[in-house]
Scaffold this active site. Structure first.
Site, short mmCIF file in Angstrom:
data_model
loop_
_atom_site.label_atom_id
_atom_site.label_comp_id
_atom_site.label_asym_id
_atom_site.label_seq_id
_atom_site.Cartn_x
_atom_site.Cartn_y
_atom_site.Cartn_z
N ALA A 8 0.79 -1.29 0.06
CA ALA A 8 0.18 -0.05 0.00
C ALA A 8 0.87 1.29 0.04
CB ALA A 8 -0.79 -0.09 1.23
N GLY A 125 5.94 0.53 -17.66
CA GLY A 125 5.83 1.67 -18.50
C GLY A 125 5.76 2.92 -17.65
N LYS A 177 16.07 0.93 -15.56
CA LYS A 177 15.93 2.54 -16.06
C LYS A 177 15.93 3.26 -14.81
CE LYS A 177 11.57 2.72 -14.28
NZ LYS A 177 11.05 3.93 -13.30
N SER A 240 9.99 11.38 -9.91
CA SER A 240 10.85 10.29 -9.78
C SER A 240 11.69 10.30 -8.55
CB SER A 240 11.77 10.07 -10.95
OG SER A 240 12.68 9.09 -10.51
N ARG A 241 11.52 9.25 -7.77
CA ARG A 241 12.53 8.90 -6.59
C ARG A 241 13.75 8.98 -6.70
NH1 ARG A 241 7.85 5.91 -4.52
NH2 ARG A 241 8.39 4.62 -6.30
N VAL A 265 10.66 3.82 -1.68
CA VAL A 265 11.89 3.15 -2.17
C VAL A 265 12.43 3.68 -3.19
CG1 VAL A 265 10.15 1.66 -3.51
CG2 VAL A 265 12.40 0.70 -2.73
N1 LIG Z 1 5.46 5.03 -7.36
C1 LIG Z 1 5.09 4.79 -8.70
O1 LIG Z 1 4.81 5.63 -9.30
C2 LIG Z 1 5.64 3.59 -9.36
C3 LIG Z 1 5.99 2.69 -8.80
N2 LIG Z 1 6.49 1.27 -9.10
C4 LIG Z 1 7.13 0.36 -8.50
O2 LIG Z 1 6.23 -0.21 -7.40
C5 LIG Z 1 6.92 -0.81 -6.51
C6 LIG Z 1 6.34 -0.30 -5.04
O3 LIG Z 1 6.49 1.13 -5.11
P1 LIG Z 1 5.51 2.34 -4.52
O4 LIG Z 1 4.31 1.89 -4.38
O5 LIG Z 1 6.11 3.44 -5.20
O6 LIG Z 1 5.98 2.12 -3.01
P2 LIG Z 1 6.35 3.66 -2.09
O7 LIG Z 1 7.67 3.92 -2.45
O8 LIG Z 1 5.26 4.61 -2.42
O9 LIG Z 1 6.15 3.25 -0.54
C7 LIG Z 1 7.15 2.11 -0.04
C8 LIG Z 1 6.10 0.89 0.27
O10 LIG Z 1 7.01 0.02 0.49
C9 LIG Z 1 6.54 -0.80 1.78
N3 LIG Z 1 7.50 -1.43 2.33
C10 LIG Z 1 8.72 -1.00 2.85
N4 LIG Z 1 9.56 -1.85 3.59
C11 LIG Z 1 8.93 -3.00 3.04
C12 LIG Z 1 8.91 -4.23 3.81
N5 LIG Z 1 10.24 -4.60 4.17
N6 LIG Z 1 8.22 -5.32 3.16
C13 LIG Z 1 6.93 -4.78 2.57
N7 LIG Z 1 6.70 -3.65 2.27
C14 LIG Z 1 7.80 -2.82 2.42
C15 LIG Z 1 6.12 0.37 2.57
O11 LIG Z 1 5.09 0.10 3.53
P3 LIG Z 1 5.31 0.88 4.93
O12 LIG Z 1 4.28 1.75 4.56
O13 LIG Z 1 4.67 -0.19 6.08
O14 LIG Z 1 6.68 1.23 5.25
C16 LIG Z 1 5.39 1.09 1.62
O15 LIG Z 1 3.83 0.48 1.39
C17 LIG Z 1 8.46 -0.08 -6.55
O16 LIG Z 1 9.19 -1.30 -7.19
C18 LIG Z 1 8.39 0.79 -7.72
O17 LIG Z 1 9.53 0.69 -8.36
C19 LIG Z 1 6.49 1.04 -10.62
C20 LIG Z 1 5.52 2.21 -11.38
C21 LIG Z 1 5.36 3.39 -10.87
O1 LIG Z 2 8.46 3.61 -12.21
C1 LIG Z 2 8.21 4.75 -11.94
C2 LIG Z 2 7.50 5.35 -12.90
O2 LIG Z 2 7.09 4.62 -14.25
C3 LIG Z 2 8.37 5.42 -10.72
O3 LIG Z 2 9.72 5.91 -10.75
P1 LIG Z 2 10.36 6.44 -9.39
O4 LIG Z 2 10.59 4.96 -8.37
O5 LIG Z 2 11.75 6.93 -9.74
O6 LIG Z 2 9.54 7.34 -8.96
#
Ligand SMILES: NC(=O)C1=CN([C@@H]2O[C@H](COP(=O)(O)OP(=O)(O)OC[C@H]3O[C@@H](n4cnc5c(N)ncnc54)[C@H](OP(=O)(O)O)[C@@H]3O)[C@@H](O)[C@H]2O)C=CC1
Ligand SMILES: O=C(CO)COP(=O)(O)O
Length: 321
Positions: A8, A125, A177, A240-241, A265
């Site tokens: 989440a 994507g 990427k 982008s993080r 992350v």
């Molecule tokens: N954000 C985006 O726009 C996009 C992200 N992604 C990918 O999706 C994946 C998730 O990213 P995103 O949704 O952005 O996450 P965020 O960076 O927004 O949040 C981090 C999430 O990871 C959880 N987390 C941290 N440590 C652990 C752990 N040890 N075990 C399980 N969960 C953990 C956190 O939970 P808690 O709240 O408990 O710390 C939180 O839900 C990544 O691989 C990212 O590259 C792909 C496309 C787009």
């Molecule tokens: O994958 C992503 C957009 O497609 C998210 O990138 P960041 O994790 O750098 O924010």
């Protein structure tokens, strides 16, 4: 059939809400009970502003049913541990996470095969959660099992899903990427040079494609949404993080302290370890990734890294390797 979204954070939450608004049955798993409670009680999340969340959240992994589609949206380095904790095997996995596992160099499809052995698809994507939450036009690609059915269920008027057949290429493109985006952020932090950024993105996709070729990826994938599309958005977006992490390093912040204090992350900072190790084992030339690694883990100055990349031996643009 129900979607059980594991994670989440920003993307898991927005994707779960998209599915719900598409009329799908969805449940969202949060690692912390307080996040699940917040979503259920206030319909908000600290990970995403200005979005009303109507999906039900839980922090109980045992709510997963064997008929569910398990959607992976947690940091890649924790996927193995969570899949191993599941008491039931889902009907299939749809992966949204982008990265390689450090200790094995494996892609998520390989981890899923090893632990669950169920059907698998990956969606990737240019899709920053913040824009999808605002229902801004977004296009992605989906590769793997049941691709056509998933395409139909996930697509809507602002989220357009294409299909492709190359699971390996889509996973490698999404993972690598993030490493190049850290380098792009470094360039932004050093001065925001347009020529250098364009060169980095172009040489970056070539570097990613070269890595992919060693694992049987289709080169076309790197020219598509999961390849150049995602690379462009991640190298240039304010959301982008990975890009922001690079920018802060170039401005003098300590990479390790940044990672320790980040609530979100930065996948590229971890994936780069797996990339450099694999590249070393298989003798793949990955100059940008290697410099990113040296800056994050070797204390090298970002400016010196950029100079060293410019000083490499002169060669043809498209050399055979
Ligand atoms: N954000 C985006 O726009 C996009 C992200 N992604 C990918 O999706 C994946 C998730 O990213 P995103 O949704 O952005 O996450 P965020 O960076 O927004 O949040 C981090 C999430 O990871 C959880 N987390 C941290 N440590 C652990 C752990 N040890 N075990 C399980 N969960 C953990 C956190 O939970 P808690 O709240 O408990 O710390 C939180 O839900 C990544 O691989 C990212 O590259 C792909 C496309 C787009
Ligand atoms: O994958 C992503 C957009 O497609 C998210 O990138 P960041 O994790 O750098 O924010």
């Amino acid at each position: 059939m129900r979607f059980f979204v594991l994670g989440a954070g920003s993307w898991g939450t927005v994707f779960a809400q998209l599915l719900k608004e598409n009329g799908e049955e969805v449940i969202l798993w949060a690692r912390r009970k307080e996040i699940a409670d917040l979503i259920n009680n206030s319909h908000t999340s600290p990970y995403i502003d200005e979005m009303e969340i109507s999906v039900r959240a839980t922090n109980n992994l045992d709510e997963l049913k064997s008929t569910d589609i398990l959607v992976i949206a947690i940091p890649v380095q924790h996927v193995r541990e969570h899949l191993s904790r599941l008491s039931k095997k889902p009907s299939m996995v749809l992966n949204l996470s982008k990265g390689l596992e450090i200790k094995t160099g494996k892609r998520i499809s390989e981890i899923v095969k090893e632990i669950l052995g169920c059907p698998y698809a990956v969606l990737s994507g240019p899709s920053h959660a913040e824009e999808v939450a605002r229902k801004l036009p977004t296009a992605v690609t989906l590769a793997g099992d049941n691709a056509r059915e998933l395409q139909r269920r996930i697509s809507n008027e602002y989220f357009r899903v294409y299909t492709c057949e190359d699971v390996v290429g889509v996973e490698i493109a999404g993972a690598l990427k993030n490493v190049i985006a850290i380098a792009a952020g470094i360039l932004d932090g050093l001065g925001g040079w347009d020529n250098a950024k364009a060169a980095l993105e172009t040489r970056g996709i070539y570097e990613i494609a070269r890595f992919g070729r060693h694992f049987g990826a289709d080169q076309k994938t790197f020219m598509g949404l999961a390849g150049i599309g995602d690379l462009m958005v991640t190298c240039n977006s304010k959301y982008s993080r990975n890009r922001r992490f690079g920018e802060l390093i170039a401005k003098g912040f300590d990479p390790q302290k940044l990672l320790e204090s980040s609530h979100q992350v930065v996948e590229g900072a971890f994936t780069v370890k797996a990339v450099v190790k694999k590249a070393d084992e298989l003798e793949i030339d990955m100059p940008i990734s290697e410099e990113v690694y040296r800056v994050i883990y070797g204390g090298k100055s970002p400016f010196q890294s950029m100079k060293d990349l410019m000083k490499r031996s002169l060669k043809d643009e498209f050399w055979a390797d």
